[in-house]
Design an enzyme around this catalytic site. Structure first.
Site, short mmCIF file in Angstrom:
data_model
loop_
_atom_site.label_atom_id
_atom_site.label_comp_id
_atom_site.label_asym_id
_atom_site.label_seq_id
_atom_site.Cartn_x
_atom_site.Cartn_y
_atom_site.Cartn_z
N ASP A 483 0.81 -1.22 0.00
CA ASP A 483 0.00 0.00 0.00
C ASP A 483 0.85 1.27 0.00
OD1 ASP A 483 -2.68 -0.54 -0.12
OD2 ASP A 483 -2.87 -0.96 2.02
C1 GLC Z 1 -1.89 -3.72 5.31
C2 GLC Z 1 -3.09 -3.73 4.40
C3 GLC Z 1 -2.87 -4.61 3.21
C4 GLC Z 1 -1.57 -4.26 2.54
C5 GLC Z 1 -0.42 -4.31 3.53
C6 GLC Z 1 0.89 -3.87 2.93
O1 GLC Z 1 -1.78 -4.96 5.93
O2 GLC Z 1 -4.23 -4.15 5.09
O3 GLC Z 1 -3.92 -4.48 2.29
O4 GLC Z 1 -1.38 -5.16 1.51
O5 GLC Z 1 -0.70 -3.46 4.61
O6 GLC Z 1 0.92 -2.52 2.65
C1 GLC Z 2 -0.76 2.61 5.79
C2 GLC Z 2 -0.04 1.39 6.29
C3 GLC Z 2 -0.38 0.17 5.48
C4 GLC Z 2 -1.88 0.06 5.35
C5 GLC Z 2 -2.48 1.35 4.81
C6 GLC Z 2 -3.97 1.29 4.66
O1 GLC Z 2 -0.30 2.94 4.54
O2 GLC Z 2 1.35 1.54 6.29
O3 GLC Z 2 0.16 -0.97 6.09
O4 GLC Z 2 -2.18 -0.98 4.50
O5 GLC Z 2 -2.14 2.40 5.66
O6 GLC Z 2 -4.62 1.37 5.87
#
Ligand code: GLC
Ligand code: GLC
Length: 803
Positions: A483
């Site tokens: 993300d």
């Molecule tokens: C969080 C989010 C997931 C994403 C991950 C890596 O666990 O829920 O959707 O893939 O972060 O950024």
């Molecule tokens: C932030 C976090 C990630 C998560 C995203 C969405 O970017 O680092 O892990 O998936 O928020 O909530």
């Protein structure tokens, strides 16, 4: 060091001291009423939605963090204590918390009085029941004053902690015998109320928090408790609570049992009231009557235990690895059920007021629970697919109450659509239910747009094929699985969301990770097409797979590992050319699982992964960590080195590497990694790891972090599902397939085999794997070629495999 131990026979984790490094929590409930409960009895309850139907209050950023929740006070002479240590904080002569599956038990002794408090949400009941047993173990009579207290949340948890000018005027309760009813806003548009009750005559109550606590006091020292009294306050606005007081006299050896009950009721619009503004309590009365005796409670707890035993018996293993067995048989499957229920909404890290259900998160969670509750998996798939758009792209999140896509977050996470193929194929392989592909499923929930689910899968693939960049690799969009890899974001404004802003439209940034996903799930889709007679489509899809595979070999291979991406200026990311972020974990996992470059590239990629990203807790996301913020990379470079997406062990993707090891048949590599962050294996490092030793956390701080080895964000993580897939399908090698059960273990040298029982399409497969000379598969005594056990109608099927 450890703060407790596993009791496998009871399926419990037993915490032997209250001062765990962080609150160690458990989840109660499985249908509508849910509670979080910590090892000192903190936490909160809600009905279905942790934001909109919050029943009890939780203070974010509170100090102490975990105070409040369920407050019990036992007053014995001059001493006031709590059976679970908090909130009274009086040192106990004995403390123990046992977290079980859907219930928790607290045992606290003080000055010859033994308390045992068992808390659960009985099945099919919108109520938490707290059974408190007090026993006089001293030689003299004890006169005790006992309080049980709940603090109400005014339903919407966000509004409750922001809108004080209104909220401090609206709180209302009713008191009837030993029951306090919380009915804020029921007079107008709400049709629900809550109640807190005890099954014995009370000696007093308070329903106004500030009266009960007194000025300048917190939950550890309420004025009413100090005075051994109740002020009989009736809440009018401010903060309504339910504080119930009882006096008990216990002869030496005598014990008494109290049942406290925290319930939630919805009434039909035309039956809300009994008389003017007096709520209709019929349902509450019935619920209380159903849990009025210890026998009723004990029966419900037994039923809950039986339910869990039968659910988990769908997959059990016995091996020489006790810790692996306990993860597989109990805690990993339990965590998969919790992520099914909660998605990413409510934990001690997810506030329950934030994000809705994630598209990719939900698809991946399904991989971990589809064998447990296939019917609900089907419903979940249709819900998820219904937020997809007609062009194959999709909303990134949806709200569980409305099941609508969340427009605030929008779409453009280009890995999302492919996860729909992953989970649908997993569902069909598990159940054989091809009819799901015909299920009419709308786009963006619009009536009239329904097409068969298969068409959604088709458009998911097509979306990737049609959105590719200069190297023929899939465009990344806002981000892919990571993300925080925001290659089109270019944010310079403090606080701006990295996920939703895009200040630069290059149309160029590409993801090698999505390429790996496409090759893996494209092949799975083609195999599905073959099964349902779409051979032409299968051929076309295989051609696209081949194209993207070639592009990956040409532009995605860096020499010793797979690259991660290309940025908006077509520069590689995750390459030896970079100073920081030379290598990333995600493409090593997915490209190797997809078989890109065969075992040769696979082994090299894994060797580089281990050498550059490996630490004692697993594999870090990237290396070296980014030391500065780069707007062309986005949020990934916003985190301090070693944390979150900037170089922690992001546990969610470690199982991809475990599975990649299995793909290249390296059992030692697979198990070696599995052990490094499977909670049961690192229980003895709890003072470093800090989160619960019975569930996975999202991250473990990496080598560059100031707190290397410290885990954060326990419970709600895709790690649960993927770890279960890695250990059950990879290491143990039990894979459901369309026409049978594949038995293809990838064991380390230290394991000689195992015994396993797996329910699959109505048949219980009793599998024995051992090492030996006469290799091969024997099904019900007869040799079978290959490694697929054919489907059968028999209730039991005996499988032996010698490897
Ligand atoms: C969080 C989010 C997931 C994403 C991950 C890596 O666990 O829920 O959707 O893939 O972060 O950024
Ligand atoms: C932030 C976090 C990630 C998560 C995203 C969405 O970017 O680092 O892990 O998936 O928020 O909530």
């Amino acid at each position: 060091m450890q703060y407790g131990y596993f009791d496998d026979a009871a399926k419990e984790y037993v915490i032997t001291r209250a001062d765990t490094p962080l609150p160690w929590i458990n989840y109660l409930g499985s249908d509508g009423f849910f509670s979080l409960i910590s090892n000192t009895c903190g936490g909160y309850s809600f009905y279905k939605d942790a934001k909109l139907r919050r029943i009890t209050r939780f203070r974010y950023n509170n100090v102490p963090h975990d105070e409040g929740g369920r407050c019990f006070y036992v007053c014995d002479g001059d001493t006031v204590w709590s059976p679970a240590f908090l909130p009274a904080k009086t040192a106990l002569d004995f403390y123990r918390c046992r977290h079980g599956l859907g219930y928790s038990v607290f045992e606290g002794n003080k000055n010859g009085v033994a308390a045992s408090l068992t808390v659960t949400v009985p099945m099919h009941t919108d109520m938490e029941v707290q059974k408190l047993v007090l026993k006089n173990e001293s030689g003299a009579e004890k006169k005790l004053t006992v309080y049980g207290v709940s603090e109400w949340c005014l339903w919407n948890a966000v509004d409750d902690s922001t809108n004080f000018q209104r909220n401090w005027n609206i709180g209302e309760v009713e008191i009837e015998g030993g029951t306090v009813y919380h009915k804020t806003e029921y007079r107008e548009r709400r049709n629900h109320y809550a109640f807190y009750s005890v099954n014995a005559p009370i000696d007093g109550f308070d329903t106004d928090r500030d009266t009960f606590l007194g000025r300048f006091r917190g939950w550890s020292e309420p004025q009413a408790v100090e005075n051994r009294t109740s002020f009989m306050s009736v809440a009018a606005g401010w903060a309504p609570i339910a504080a119930l007081r009882l006096s008990l006299t216990l002869a030496p050896g005598e014990s008494k049992t109290l049942l406290f009950r925290l319930g939630y009721v919805e009434n039909p619009e035309d039956r809300k009231f009994e008389s003017l503004n007096i709520i209709n309590k019929e349902k509450a009365h019935a619920m209380l009557a159903a849990f009025d005796t210890e026998a009723q409670f004990d029966a419900a707890l037994d039923a809950l235990k039986t339910y869990w035993t039968s659910l988990l018996s769908r997959f059990t293993v016995q091996s020489s690895e006790e810790k692996l067995d306990r993860m597989v048989n109990i805690w990993n499957q339990y965590q998969c059920m919790v992520t099914f229920n909660m998605s990413r909404s409510a934990s001690y890290y997810e506030s329950g007021t934030g994000r809705g259900m994630g598209f990719r998160d939900s698809c991946q969670d399904l991989l971990g629970f589809v064998h447990l509750i296939p019917e609900r998996a089907r419903e979940r798939i249709i819900d998820i697919a219904s937020i997809q758009f007609a062009d194959g792209s999709t909303y990134h999140q949806y709200q569980p109450l409305t099941k609508r896509g969340n427009a605030d977050v929008g779409s453009g996470f280009n890995d999302d659509p492919l996860w729909l193929i992953a989970c649908t194929c997993a569902y069909i392989r598990e159940t054989g239910d091809f009819s799901i592909l015909d299920e009419p499923t709308p786009f963006n929930n619009e009536a009239g747009t329904e097409v068969p689910l298969m068409e959604h899968l088709r458009r998911s693939l097509r979306y990737t094929v049609e959105h590719r960049g200069p190297h023929g690799l899939p465009l990344i969009g806002r981000a892919d699985w990571n993300d925080c890899l925001n290659l089109n974001c270019f944010s310079r404004t403090p606080g701006e969301s990295f996920q939703t802003c895009s200040n630069f439209k290059s149309g160029k940034a590409e993801s090698v990770f999505i390429a790996g996903m496409f090759v893996k799930y494209g092949k799975e889709y083609a195999a599905l097409c073959d099964r349902i007679g779409l051979s032409e489509e299968a051929t076309d899809v295989r051609a696209s797979v081949e194209e993207i595979e070639q592009a990956t070999l040409k532009f995605g291979w860096d020499g010793e590992w797979f690259r991660r991406a290309y940025d908006a200026f077509e520069r590689p990311i995750g390459s030896r050319e970079n100073d920081e972020g030379k290598i990333f974990i995600e493409p090593q996992g997915f490209c190797v699982m997809a078989g890109i470059g065969g075992p040769e590239y696979g082994r090299r990629a894994l060797a580089s992964t281990e050498a550059l990203l490996g630490n004692e807790f697993g594999i870090e996301v990237l290396h070296p960590c980014y030391t500065e913020y780069h707007d062309y990379l986005g949020e990934i470079s916003s985190y301090p080195p070693g944390y979150k997406e900037n170089g922690s062990v992001f546990c969610h993707n470690n199982p991809w590497i475990t599975l990649a090891y299995c793909t290249v048949k390296d059992g030692n590599g697979a198990f070696g990694l599995y052990k490094r962050n499977a909670p049961a294996y690192i229980e003895d490092k709890s003072e470093i790891h800090r989160t619960e030793p019975y569930c996975y956390s999202q991250t473990i701080a990496g080598r560059d972090a100031k707190t290397y080895g410290e885990a954060k964000n326990a419970w709600l993580t895709g790690t649960a599902a993927w770890s279960f897939v890695a250990v059950s399908q990879g290491i143990l090698g039990i894979r459901p397939d369309y026409n049978g059960l594949i038995v293809d273990p990838c064991l380390p040298d230290t394991m000689d085999g195992y015994r396993l029982s797996r329910l699959f399409r109505g048949t219980r497969y009793d599998v024995t794997v051992r090492r030996g000379e006469q290799k091969g598969l024997i099904v019900n005594g007869k040799p079978v070629p290959g490694n697929t056990v054919p489907l059968t109608d028999a209730p039991v099927c005996y499988v032996e495999l010698t490897v």
